[in-house]
Structures are given as structure tokens and as C-alpha cells.
Design an enzyme around this catalytic site. Structure first.
Site: not given
Ligand code: RI2
Length: 320
Positions: A20, A133, A202, A238
């Protein structure tokens, strides 16, 4: 055509959030494409391209919101399809794919480092920072500020229902950063103590709106109420290029099981569970977006990000 087990394992790990984080799922997706390429033993270039395209579609459908995944797959496929259209043989196609995979992974890791270096300059001595998060890009800023010798204190939300905040506090603890873990609904209670908010992304849309973990928009609203700067750490991949053409980014609805076990819910005849994984934060609540090519307002970011994606954008997807 049958898919290799290690490819299917990446698919299920992304779906189940064992892999994730928007950046990590993008890197996992392109690594999965390399598995497909490496295990293709045929000699038919057209068959190879169609196999890669079908695998790309499976990857795209794992998690619908983090545009980093389709952007990563798009980056690799466009390079391979361009080579195919120029008459490349199977070996050259495989080399093209491998080169694009390696380049995407390297660029995405370097982007996190750059975001950390640029964003840390926005953090002041004795700042109290709130994060939500678990975002590698956001944490890169916070950890870099610490490495610059700044004395900081971080409030981390636990981030229900998957509790990614528990990953964040372990990382902050490793860097000896004073950390306070709070429940998501305590954000407004503590905002008077906060100097800056730093979150990840995201997706960032053409209108500068941010899609991030559910609860982000509430934090932004409360930060705005307390005049606390709200910073978004977002690599250029992103950006959601198809929002240029009016497409929307789907907000993923995840299983009710993550919120309430079905053996309880099934006995509550009149109760339903809603579990959106993300929400939308209007650009007006975002102070700055820190990317690997500089710091921009949310309305400037789309214009710089689109030119840094490494592929020519269009309203057609290369896997179609
Ligand atoms: P990085 C995550 O989603 C969170 O929403 C976090 O802010 C975003 O991805 C970006 O994360 P999830 O995978 O790319 O926990 O900065 O559903 O690591």
C-alpha cells in the site's frame, strides 16, 4: 494466456493493501509488468504486446483511486508500444520494458528524496506538525527536517479503519522524533497546538483538488479554520492527466469488514456500513504542493506535473 503466480500475488497484495501507499503500489505495478515480460517465452511481438496490455488492465483494476498506478503502467507501456511501432523485435521490446521499469522506480524513489529536501525547508525549529495516514513523501519532509537538526514534534492520526498511522509512528520513533498518536476525530481538539500540516497524495486533479486518505479534507478544513498551513507532498506522477479531459477519479469504496466484522453487522438488520478510502480536499484549503521539481500552489502543480510525467498524455489509455 495464464499469468505467473508471482504476478497474481502482486495483484492480490495490492488489492488487500498488503502492498500500500500510492508510490509503493506504482513501483509494485511496474515490477509486475517486468514479471510478465520475463516469463513470456514466445517470439511473437504482437502477442507479447497484447499480453502486456492484458496484464496492465488487471493491474489498473486493483485500486481505482491512486493515479500513481495507472501513470506508472502508462509510462512503461508507452515506451514499449513506441518501440513496437518502430518495428522492434521481441528482445528489444523486453529491453525497452526493463529500462522503463528501472527508470520509473529510480525516478520515483529519487522524487521522494527531492520532496524531502525541498519540503524540509518549510519546516521551522520547534514546529509541531500534524500528519495523516502513512505517506512516504510526507514522512520524507518530516524526517529531513529532523536530519537538518530541527527540533520537531509530530501529531500522527491513527487513520481508521486500517490504522496506517501505526506505521507512521514506528518510522517517526526510529528517527527519535517526538510523536503523539491521536484518534482521527481528535484533529480539531489538537489543531490549536499545530504549526503545520503535512500529508501525502493519491491524486491531484486538474483543478488542484487533492484526493488522499479519508479524513484529509476534514483536517484541511480545520487547519484553515486555525490558519495552519496545509502542505501536500506529491510526486508529479500523482497528477491525474485524464482529468484534463473531464474524467473523474473514482473514490474507492472498501469492504465493510474493515469497519465492522460481518458477524456483528449481519445481526443488525437496519444497519449498513460505508467505507470510502479517500476524500477530496478543495484546492482552496491547500497552501502548497511540494513536488520533486519544486514547490507550487495547487493550481500551478498540474501544469508543471503534466510535463514531467515522461509520456505524452492523451484521452486514450495505451492498454486499450
Ligand atoms: P505515498 C496512501 O493510501 C495514503 O492516502 C497516502 O497519503 C497516499 O497513499 C500517498 O502515499 P493507502 O495506500 O505515495 O494507504 O506518499 O490507501 O507513500
Amino acid at each position: 494466456m495464464k499469468y505467473p503466480d508471482n504476478f497474481l500475488s502482486i495483484i492480490s497484495q495490492i488489492k488487500e493493501m498488503k502492498i500500500r501507499g500510492a508510490g509503493r503500489i506504482a513501483r509494485a505495478a511496474v515490477s509486475a509488468l517486468k514479471i510478465i515480460s520475463d516469463t513470456y517465452l514466445g517470439k511473437n511481438e504482437n502477442e507479447f504486446i497484447n499480453y502486456i496490455k492484458d496484464a496492465a488492465k488487471l493491474l489498473i483494476n486493483t485500486r481505482p483511486t491512486a493515479v500513481s498506478l495507472p501513470n506508472a503502467v502508462r509510462y512503461v507501456l508507452i515506451h514499449v508500444i513506441n518501440a513496437y511501432n518502430e518495428g522492434a523485435d521481441i528482445n528489444k521490446l523486453k529491453n525497452e520494458l526493463n529500462t522503463a521499469v528501472k527508470k520509473f522506480i529510480l525516478n520515483s524513489k529519487n522524487a521522494i528524496k527531492k520532496i524531502g529536501l525541498y519540503g524540509a525547508k518549510l519546516i521551522d525549529e520547534d514546529d509541531v506538525i500534524l500528519t495523516h495516514c502513512n505517506s512516504a513523501a510526507a514522512l520524507s519532509i518530516i524526517v529531513n527536517a529532523r536530519k537538518m537538526g530541527k527540533n520537531i514534534h509530530v501529531y500522527a492520526t491513527e487513520t481508521r479503519p486500517k490504522f496506517q498511522g501505526r506505521i507512521t509512528i514506528k518510522i517517526l520513533n526510529k528517527y527519535k522524533i517526538k510523536t503523539t498518536l491521536i484518534v482521527d476525530s481528535a484533529v480539531r481538539y489538537f489543531m490549536r497546538n499545530i504549526d503545520k500540516v503535512v500529508v501525502g497524495a493519491d491524486a491531484i486533479l486538474m483543478d488542484g483538488n487533492l484526493i488522499n486518505k479519508i479524513g484529509t479534507s476534514t483536517i484541511a478544513l480545520v487547519a484553515n479554520e486555525y490558519s495552519v498551513p496545509f502542505y501536500v507532498a506529491a510526486e508529479t506522477y500523482k497528477f491525474a492527466p485524464k482529468t484534463i479531459f473531464g474524467d473523474i477519479v473514482t473514490i474507492e469504496e472498501r469492504s465493510s469488514e474493515e469497519v465492522l466484522p460481518s458477524n456483528i453487522l449481519n445481526n443488525l438488520k437496519y444497519v449498513e456500513v460505508k467505507n470510502p478510502a479517500f476524500d477530496i480536499t478543495p484546492a482552496k484549503y491547500i497552501s502548497l504542493v511540494i513536488s520533486e521539481i519544486g514547490i507550487y500552489s495547487p493550481l500551478q502543480y498540474p501544469y508543471v506535473a503534466i510535463n514531467n510525467l515522461g509520456f505524452s498524455y492523451s484521452d486514450k489509455d495505451p492498454w486499450e
